[in-house]
Design a protein around this motif. Structure first.
Motif, PDB file in Angstrom:
ATOM      1  N   GLU A   6       0.709  -1.330  -0.016  1.00  9.93           N
ATOM      2  CA  GLU A   6       0.112  -0.088   0.140  1.00  9.93           C
ATOM      3  C   GLU A   6       0.867   1.045  -0.419  1.00  9.93           C
ATOM      4  N   CYS A  22      -2.995  -0.023  -3.663  1.00 13.81           N
ATOM      5  CA  CYS A  22      -1.826  -0.941  -3.673  1.00 13.81           C
ATOM      6  C   CYS A  22      -1.992  -1.998  -4.712  1.00 13.81           C
ATOM      7  N   TRP A  36     -10.915  -2.493   0.338  1.00  9.55           N
ATOM      8  CA  TRP A  36      -9.977  -1.395   1.628  1.00  9.55           C
ATOM      9  C   TRP A  36     -10.869  -1.622   2.999  1.00  9.55           C
ATOM     10  N   TYR A  93      -5.239   1.903   7.304  1.00 13.45           N
ATOM     11  CA  TYR A  93      -5.765   1.069   5.945  1.00 13.45           C
ATOM     12  C   TYR A  93      -5.657   0.292   5.956  1.00 13.45           C
ATOM     13  N   CYS A  95      -5.002  -3.817   2.907  1.00 16.03           N
ATOM     14  CA  CYS A  95      -5.587  -3.357   1.838  1.00 16.03           C
ATOM     15  C   CYS A  95      -6.567  -5.159   1.297  1.00 16.03           C
TER      16      CYS A  95
END
Length: 123
Positions: A6, A22, A36, A93, A95
């Motif tokens: 990412e 990503c 995500w 966050y 992926c």
């Protein structure tokens, strides 16, 4: 082995925008979906958005109309365009990819995660 890498996180002011990327690489036979997720300390990881190989998308209610998920031409890359960011969007966050890979000589379906990228929305 499959890797998800990412990029694109950072610090942004409320109302600003960021774009996360990503890229999946390695022994990939086919990808069913990518997405995500995000997580804040002390809370469970939650879905932000997903996109299937056919292009169908799904969004958390909290991000609908502000975030857009898309896939790259190579189909092993996924993006998350985040607009009108709010402080409550602050999180790590992650992926995710749901795909077929080769383990030894067998085709198996597995889910993989990236290492996470920090998004901080603050003035």
């Amino acid at each position: 082995q499959v890797q998800l890498v990412e990029s694109g996180g950072g610090l942004v002011q409320p109302g600003g925008s960021l774009k996360l990327s990503c890229a999946a690489s390695g022994s990939i036979v086919s990808i069913y979906a990518m997405g995500w997720y995000r997580q804040v300390p002390g809370a469970q990881r939650e879905l932000v958005a997903t996109i299937t190989s056919g292009g169908s998308t799904n969004y958390a209610d909290s991000v609908k109309g502000r975030f857009t998920i898309s896939r790259g031409n190579a189909k092993n890359t996924v993006y998350l365009q985040m607009n009108s960011l709010k402080p409550e969007d602050t999180a790590v966050y992650y992926c995710n990819a749901d795909l077929d890979t080769i383990v030894l000589i067998s085709r198996v379906r597995r889910a993989y995660w990236g290492q996470g990228t920090q998004v901080t929305v603050s003035s």
